[in-house]
Design a protein around this motif. Structure first.
Motif, mmCIF file in Angstrom:
data_model
loop_
_atom_site.group_PDB
_atom_site.id
_atom_site.type_symbol
_atom_site.label_atom_id
_atom_site.label_comp_id
_atom_site.label_asym_id
_atom_site.label_seq_id
_atom_site.Cartn_x
_atom_site.Cartn_y
_atom_site.Cartn_z
ATOM 1 N N ARG A 157 -5.298 0.327 -7.880
ATOM 2 C CA ARG A 157 -5.890 0.811 -6.641
ATOM 3 C C ARG A 157 -7.377 1.093 -6.859
ATOM 4 O O ARG A 157 -7.801 1.425 -7.971
ATOM 5 C CB ARG A 157 -5.181 2.060 -6.146
ATOM 6 C CG ARG A 157 -5.348 3.259 -7.038
ATOM 7 C CD ARG A 157 -4.747 4.499 -6.391
ATOM 8 N NE ARG A 157 -3.318 4.588 -6.601
ATOM 9 C CZ ARG A 157 -2.531 5.474 -5.996
ATOM 10 N NH1 ARG A 157 -3.040 6.293 -5.112
ATOM 11 N NH2 ARG A 157 -1.249 5.528 -6.262
ATOM 12 N N PRO A 158 -8.174 0.974 -5.806
ATOM 13 C CA PRO A 158 -9.614 1.207 -5.938
ATOM 14 C C PRO A 158 -9.931 2.680 -6.178
ATOM 15 O O PRO A 158 -9.079 3.565 -6.057
ATOM 16 C CB PRO A 158 -10.169 0.736 -4.594
ATOM 17 C CG PRO A 158 -9.114 -0.140 -4.020
ATOM 18 C CD PRO A 158 -7.817 0.448 -4.492
ATOM 19 N N THR A 159 -11.194 2.932 -6.504
ATOM 20 C CA THR A 159 -11.682 4.293 -6.662
ATOM 21 C C THR A 159 -13.058 4.387 -6.013
ATOM 22 O O THR A 159 -13.674 3.375 -5.675
ATOM 23 C CB THR A 159 -11.733 4.693 -8.147
ATOM 24 O OG1 THR A 159 -12.076 6.073 -8.258
ATOM 25 C CG2 THR A 159 -12.759 3.852 -8.912
ATOM 26 N N MET B 6 0.824 -1.195 0.000
ATOM 27 C CA MET B 6 0.000 0.000 0.000
ATOM 28 C C MET B 6 0.869 1.260 0.000
ATOM 29 O O MET B 6 1.973 1.265 0.503
ATOM 30 C CB MET B 6 -0.924 0.022 1.222
ATOM 31 C CG MET B 6 -1.991 -1.064 1.191
ATOM 32 S SD MET B 6 -3.065 -1.063 2.631
ATOM 33 C CE MET B 6 -3.852 0.530 2.450
ATOM 34 N N THR B 7 0.355 2.366 -0.577
ATOM 35 C CA THR B 7 1.058 3.629 -0.574
ATOM 36 C C THR B 7 0.838 4.332 0.756
ATOM 37 O O THR B 7 0.066 3.895 1.592
ATOM 38 C CB THR B 7 0.553 4.526 -1.711
ATOM 39 O OG1 THR B 7 -0.827 4.830 -1.483
ATOM 40 C CG2 THR B 7 0.703 3.830 -3.057
ATOM 41 N N ASP B 8 1.526 5.471 0.935
ATOM 42 C CA ASP B 8 1.367 6.223 2.169
ATOM 43 C C ASP B 8 -0.008 6.864 2.268
ATOM 44 O O ASP B 8 -0.533 7.059 3.362
ATOM 45 C CB ASP B 8 2.451 7.297 2.265
ATOM 46 C CG ASP B 8 3.840 6.699 2.439
ATOM 47 O OD1 ASP B 8 3.910 5.560 2.937
ATOM 48 O OD2 ASP B 8 4.821 7.353 2.061
ATOM 49 N N SER B 9 -0.585 7.268 1.121
ATOM 50 C CA SER B 9 -1.910 7.888 1.129
ATOM 51 C C SER B 9 -2.981 6.810 1.174
ATOM 52 O O SER B 9 -2.818 5.735 0.586
ATOM 53 C CB SER B 9 -2.104 8.755 -0.112
ATOM 54 O OG SER B 9 -1.158 9.802 -0.141
ATOM 55 N N MET B 10 -4.075 7.111 1.861
ATOM 56 C CA MET B 10 -5.128 6.104 1.925
ATOM 57 C C MET B 10 -6.486 6.737 2.148
ATOM 58 O O MET B 10 -6.616 7.862 2.645
ATOM 59 C CB MET B 10 -4.846 5.082 3.025
ATOM 60 C CG MET B 10 -4.892 5.622 4.435
ATOM 61 S SD MET B 10 -4.634 4.306 5.672
ATOM 62 C CE MET B 10 -2.930 3.864 5.326
ATOM 63 N N LEU B 11 -7.482 5.989 1.750
ATOM 64 C CA LEU B 11 -8.872 6.274 2.066
ATOM 65 C C LEU B 11 -9.243 5.403 3.250
ATOM 66 O O LEU B 11 -9.113 4.179 3.193
ATOM 67 C CB LEU B 11 -9.762 5.943 0.864
ATOM 68 C CG LEU B 11 -11.263 5.828 1.107
ATOM 69 C CD1 LEU B 11 -11.858 7.171 1.524
ATOM 70 C CD2 LEU B 11 -11.968 5.283 -0.140
ATOM 71 N N VAL C 41 -7.691 1.852 2.585
ATOM 72 C CA VAL C 41 -7.637 1.567 1.157
ATOM 73 C C VAL C 41 -6.531 2.383 0.492
ATOM 74 O O VAL C 41 -6.430 3.603 0.717
ATOM 75 C CB VAL C 41 -8.983 1.897 0.481
ATOM 76 C CG1 VAL C 41 -8.947 1.530 -1.002
ATOM 77 C CG2 VAL C 41 -10.125 1.171 1.185
ATOM 78 N N ASP C 42 -5.700 1.735 -0.295
ATOM 79 C CA ASP C 42 -4.689 2.424 -1.096
ATOM 80 C C ASP C 42 -5.394 3.447 -1.985
ATOM 81 O O ASP C 42 -6.283 3.101 -2.766
ATOM 82 C CB ASP C 42 -3.939 1.388 -1.945
ATOM 83 C CG ASP C 42 -2.764 1.993 -2.678
ATOM 84 O OD1 ASP C 42 -2.439 3.160 -2.424
ATOM 85 O OD2 ASP C 42 -2.173 1.280 -3.511
ATOM 86 N N TYR C 43 -4.989 4.712 -1.896
ATOM 87 C CA TYR C 43 -5.752 5.787 -2.532
ATOM 88 C C TYR C 43 -4.801 6.924 -2.902
ATOM 89 O O TYR C 43 -3.758 7.089 -2.262
ATOM 90 C CB TYR C 43 -6.819 6.284 -1.551
ATOM 91 C CG TYR C 43 -8.079 6.803 -2.183
ATOM 92 C CD1 TYR C 43 -8.926 5.965 -2.892
ATOM 93 C CD2 TYR C 43 -8.445 8.151 -2.051
ATOM 94 C CE1 TYR C 43 -10.089 6.446 -3.454
ATOM 95 C CE2 TYR C 43 -9.616 8.639 -2.614
ATOM 96 C CZ TYR C 43 -10.432 7.786 -3.312
ATOM 97 O OH TYR C 43 -11.585 8.256 -3.883
ATOM 98 N N PRO C 44 -5.122 7.704 -3.899
ATOM 99 C CA PRO C 44 -4.181 8.755 -4.329
ATOM 100 C C PRO C 44 -4.085 9.948 -3.382
ATOM 101 O O PRO C 44 -3.197 10.780 -3.533
ATOM 102 C CB PRO C 44 -4.731 9.180 -5.693
ATOM 103 C CG PRO C 44 -6.166 8.802 -5.675
ATOM 104 C CD PRO C 44 -6.241 7.561 -4.840
ATOM 105 N N CYS C 45 -4.988 10.063 -2.412
ATOM 106 C CA CYS C 45 -4.947 11.183 -1.485
ATOM 107 C C CYS C 45 -5.462 10.734 -0.115
ATOM 108 O O CYS C 45 -6.071 9.673 0.009
ATOM 109 C CB CYS C 45 -5.777 12.368 -1.997
ATOM 110 S SG CYS C 45 -7.541 12.002 -2.163
ATOM 111 N N GLU C 46 -5.192 11.553 0.891
ATOM 112 C CA GLU C 46 -5.676 11.266 2.237
ATOM 113 C C GLU C 46 -7.157 11.621 2.329
ATOM 114 O O GLU C 46 -7.564 12.734 1.973
ATOM 115 C CB GLU C 46 -4.894 12.073 3.265
ATOM 116 C CG GLU C 46 -3.467 11.585 3.481
ATOM 117 C CD GLU C 46 -3.433 10.225 4.166
ATOM 118 O OE1 GLU C 46 -4.239 10.000 5.087
ATOM 119 O OE2 GLU C 46 -2.609 9.379 3.765
#
Length: 332
Positions: A224-226, A1-6, A198-203
């Motif tokens: 990654r999900p949307t 997972m990336t650092d940003s998440m939902l 959730v792995d996500y492009p923003c916090e």
């Protein structure tokens, strides 16, 4: 997972109201497919598909314009207007497009203004000429043409891949409960009760507050999900399913289609992927009228490729050993 998440926050009531869409949603798939077309992501899975679509768009001016119209509203990253993906109905493309065209004027203009705040867009997006209704009608025409160009030739395989994922998730839900279902969403999500990270492009934090969550499996969703941007809308999480390269799938399917015909081969493949299918289930999976499915099953049964047996009030259809051998030789 990336650092940003939902972070999706569940209550006890939300845990009782987790649902899984039973088939791909055409507009979510279209939005994801447009992203894949523009981004160049997934070269092994989508590379040949992308080249084939691009060649078609160069030769078909009207279709090319429709896809460019759609691309103007669907960036590869960042905000995508929520009105493009109305609530999942599970009823196919036409009802979904009707929902887009019926978007209230205030919602349409609000989403477009929000979109324009983030990236430069053509003037017709921020200030659509004529009425909002006329703009929505033009958009729906573009979406329909884009679907036919990008997805329609591959829709049977998209449905099959999503169906396989739904079967696995449903088994987890029935056998081990909602915790196992959410825990099985790795590697792009982690269940840390009562929060799904959730792995996500923003916090971002999404509080379900008793509304539950609809999981929407998607073939064209990548890595990654949307989700919807507006937290006030019905909560949805669109996530990627396991997939094989579309060019290989297309070649295999075409070999079987040449032998049996498109509709009959689709019916046989759908039956073969399950341990017992009713006529209604096949019809819903393939989007074909039940009388047509019933006829094709009869032909396949007469040819020794399908057997049918009664199970209570249902008649279940199964692929025979002859059919499975045929499918194996076809590479399906």
């Amino acid at each position: 997972m990336t650092d940003s998440m939902l972070r999706i926050h569940f209550t006890a009531r939300d845990m009782e109201n987790i649902r899984i869409a039973q088939q791909p949603d055409p507009l979510w798939e279209l939005v994801c497919a447009v992203c894949r077309l523009s981004s160049g992501q997934g070269p092994l899975v989508f590379g040949r598909w992308r080249r084939s679509v691009s060649e078609r768009l160069l030769s078909e001016e009207r279709t090319g314009f429709a896809v460019r119209f759609t691309q103007a509203l669907v960036p590869t990253t960042g905000y995508i207007p929520d009105f493009l993906t109305p609530p999942v109905l599970g009823q196919g493309l036409s009802p979904a497009l009707d929902r887009v065209q019926a978007t209230p004027r205030e919602r349409l203009l609000r989403d477009l203004r929000q979109f324009a705040e983030i990236r430069p867009v053509p003037g017709w997006v921020t200030h659509p000429g004529g009425s909002a209704g006329a703009f929505a009608a033009s958009l729906v025409t573009a979406l329909e043409s884009s679907f036919r160009a990008l997805l329609a030739p591959y829709w049977a395989h998209v449905r099959s891949a999503v169906g396989n994922d739904v079967a696995l998730r449903s088994h987890d839900l029935l056998e081990r409960g909602t915790g196992a279902l959410l825990g099985g969403l790795r590697p792009w999500a982690r269940w840390n009760a009562p929060v799904l990270e959730v792995d996500y492009p923003c916090e971002r934090d999404l509080h379900l507050e008793g509304r539950g969550l609809l999981l929407v499996p998607s073939y064209f969703c990548w890595r990654r999900p949307t989700s919807l941007a507006d937290p006030g809308l019905d909560p949805v999480l669109v996530y990627p399913v396991a997939k094989s390269p579309l060019d290989l799938v297309r070649a295999r399917d075409e070999r079987l289609e040449r032998l049996l015909g498109r509709t009959r081969s689709a019916v046989l493949m759908d039956v073969a992927r399950h341990s017992g299918r009713t006529t209604t289930e096949v019809a819903q999976s393939l989007g074909i009228a039940p009388p047509s499915v019933s006829y094709q099953i009869g032909v396949l049964r007469d040819g020794g490729l399908i057997i049918s047996r009664r199970d209570g009030k249902y008649v279940l259809h199964l692929a025979t050993a002859l059919a499975r051998g045929l499918l194996d030789r076809s590479g399906v």
